[in-house]
Each structure stands twice: as structure tokens, then as C-alpha cells.
Design an enzyme around this catalytic site. Structure first.
Site, mmCIF file in Angstrom:
data_model
loop_
_atom_site.group_PDB
_atom_site.id
_atom_site.type_symbol
_atom_site.label_atom_id
_atom_site.label_comp_id
_atom_site.label_asym_id
_atom_site.label_seq_id
_atom_site.Cartn_x
_atom_site.Cartn_y
_atom_site.Cartn_z
ATOM 1 C CG HIS A 206 -26.853 31.232 23.941
ATOM 2 N ND1 HIS A 206 -26.295 31.091 25.150
ATOM 3 C CD2 HIS A 206 -25.951 30.578 23.007
ATOM 4 C CE1 HIS A 206 -25.592 29.991 25.146
ATOM 5 N NE2 HIS A 206 -25.343 29.501 24.148
ATOM 6 N NE ARG A 273 -21.267 23.643 32.054
ATOM 7 C CZ ARG A 273 -21.710 22.314 31.783
ATOM 8 N NH1 ARG A 273 -21.972 21.442 32.951
ATOM 9 N NH2 ARG A 273 -22.055 21.950 30.453
#
Length: 334
Positions: A206, A273
Site C-alpha cells: 500500500h 516485529r
């Protein structure tokens, strides 16, 4: 985050992650204190729409403290986290990204950057001791916002446009529609990665619709950006630095001189993460259009004028990977 069975994981898209290419040295690392930083920022925004920022002035203590508080929250029982969601628009979200079917191996907190709002939601995020999360997020967001303002002002100077705050004022205004995310990507289930040779998509490809995005993560791989030739490259993590993304709105304001960078996150099997992103957006009523000072005489503007509210509404109806600016591009004359 709820742990899914292998069958449950099948609802998530899989992707072959780029190998961590530490030999790729093309991503600019810019020292904010350098006398050459302004010109380097402009060059990086033109070529990549993305750069790494060092010597940025944000205390490491603020960065590590908020990361620690975020991890504490994401380690809570699922029922406790669910009480902070779903995001409407702010709060806790899990797997679902937007209203149009996009999903990812992710859980997140989406927050306003208004200091009063941050204080209020902190009591839900950390009910036992809301001051811990509250102080951490306010210190971090306040510092990152100041740094983002300065980056935009340096970019304006590098572009030789006036006034210096032509871009930063949009983020500084009281009605600025900015937001802040803390993302948590759990490790990809190793049995799934071994079976398919692919990782789960944490956040699909995106571009960011705002003016600028400021990202900081822990030292876990996963972020990938798309170069202008369509090649995807892995971005080596650096927990001491920030990564600056050009957003769609800044691409329009520079009449396509800057490129909004397409990016994604792919999970890995060994380590979670955690990333923290400030999205600098203008007020809803602000008209987004190419800046006249950046359009040369005789040059056509590439985009129609629109308000940030118009663009936000259009983006909300789209899928992540859609070309959101396509609806606002002018048709080229033959």
C-alpha cells in the site's frame, strides 16, 4: 493475538519475502544535522519516496519506553485487549485492516495524536497504571511530531519554496487529522513457513494517504519497499533511527515530483516485529493540490483539487493495494 491453527492461517495471504539484502545500499541514510540534509531529503523523496533519518534528536529513552509499554499491552490476555477495541476509529484491532476485506498477521493500537485523547485512552490500555503508557506515548508522539515538522520545513527549503512552513503548518494546525499506530506482528508460525516456503503478510502492499509517515521499529526484519522499477527490496531494521515515507498527499502537492512509496510488511518466524508510526495528515477541510511554486510555466498539473476529507473517504472505500490517486489524476492531453 489469537493463535490460529494451520487451517485458520489459510485465510491470510502468503508471500515470498525478500531475502534481507544488507548489500543493498541504495536507501539513503540522511544525517539531520548535516548541511547537505535538505538537498539529500529532496533527492531521496524524488527517487525513493523514502529515506532513513539519523541524528534526529528524538531521545532513545522515549523510543524504547513506548516499545516496552506496547509489548506489555500486546502480551495481555486477548479478552483484555479486546476491551480496547474495535477501533472506531481509534482503539485495538486484530487481523482486520480496513472495512474491505484486507487482513494481515497483525494486531495494533490506532490512536489520535491529540494529547487529551491519548491521556483518556491510556486508562483503557493500561488500567492498572495508566500513567506508564500515557507518559510514554505522549513523550514519544510529542517528540516525533516536532521532528516531523522540522523534516517538512527542511524539505520545503530544499525545494526552495516559501514560506518555510508551507507543509509543516498542515500538521501543526489544531484540526490536523493526524494519527498514530503501534503495530505488533507476531512471528509467522514456523510449520506454515516450512510447509509453504513463504511468510504471512503482516500488512499488505500500500501507500500511505497522508502527507508524511514517520516509522520506527525494533530490530526485526519485515519491512519491504517497492522501487520505481517494480523491484521489492528488504529494508534492514534499525531501532535507533527513523524511516520517513512520502504520502499520497505530498506526491500531489509536489505535482508528482515526489513519489509516494509502496511498501508492505512480511512476518518472519523467529521474532515479533513492533513498529510505531506517526501519520501526519492535514485538516479535513484542507484543499490538496499541486503547489503553484512547484509547477513550472507551461507545465500541466497532474491532479485535480480535492479536500483531505474527500481523499480519506475515497481511500476508505478502497482495498490496500488499489491506486487510490487514480481517481484524482487528470487525463493527459493527447
Amino acid at each position: 493475538m489469537v493463535v490460529l491453527s494451520q487451517n485458520g492461517c489459510q485465510q491470510f495471504p502468503l508471500i515470498k519475502a525478500c531475502k534481507p539484502n544488507y548489500g543493498f545500499t541504495g536507501i539513503p541514510a540522511i544525517d539531520m544535522t548535516s548541511p547537505h540534509a535538505k538537498a539529500q531529503m529532496v533527492e531521496a523523496c524524488e527517487e525513493f519516496g523514502f529515506f532513513k533519518l539519523v541524528n534526529h534528536g528524538v531521545p532513545m529513552e522515549f523510543m524504547s519506553r513506548l516499545e516496552d509499554e506496547g509489548i506489555k499491552f500486546f502480551n495481555l490476555p486477548q479478552a483484555d485487549k479486546d476491551r480496547v477495541g474495535p477501533p472506531q476509529p481509534f482503539g485495538y484491532g486484530n487481523r482486520r485492516i480496513g472495512p474491505n476485506g484486507d487482513v494481515g498477521w497483525i494486531e495494533y493500537l490506532l490512536l489520535s495524536t491529540n494529547l487529551d485523547s491519548l491521556s483518556q485512552i491510556s486508562s483503557s490500555i493500561s488500567p492498572g497504571n495508566p500513567q506508564n503508557f500515557g507518559f510514554a506515548v505522549i513523550d514519544y508522539v510529542s517528540s516525533v511530531k516536532s521532528m516531523a515538522y522540522e523534516v517538512l520545513e527542511m524539505i520545503a527549503e530544499g525545494l526552495k519554496i516559501e514560506p518555510r512552513n508551507v507543509l509543516s503548518r498542515l500538521l501543526k494546525e489544531e484540526q490536523s487529522d493526524s494519527c498514530f499506530r503501534v503495530n505488533h506482528y507476531p512471528p509467522c508460525p514456523p510449520e506454515l513457513e516450512a510447509l509453504s516456503g513463504r511468510g504471512l503478510v503482516g500488512f499488505g502492499e500500500h501507500t500511505d494517504p497522508q502527507i508524511i509517515s514517520v516509522l520506527r521499529s525494533n530490530n526485526t526484519n519485515g519491512l519491504e519497499i517497492c522501487l520505481q522499477d517494480g523491484t521489492w527490496v528488504s529494508v534492514p531494521p534499525d531501532q535507533d533511527s527513523f524511516f520517513i515515507n512520502v504520502g499520497d498527499s505530498l506526491q500531489v502537492m509536489t505535482n508528482g515530483k515526489f513519489k509516494s512509496v509502496k511498501h508492505r510488511v512480511v512476518t518472519e518466524s523467529r521474532k515479533a516485529r513492533v513498529s510505531m508510526i506517526y501519520f501526519g495528515g492535514p485538516p479535513l477541510t484542507e484543499i490538496i493540490a499541486p503547489l503553484p511554486s512547484l509547477v513550472k510555466e507551461g507545465e500541466e498539473t497532474l491532479y485535480k483539487e480535492f479536500t483531505w476529507a474527500d481523499y480519506k473517504k475515497s481511500a476508505y472505500k478502497s482495498r490496500l493495494a488499489d491506486n487510490r490517486l487514480g481517481f484524482f489524476e487528470k487525463k493527459r492531453r493527447p
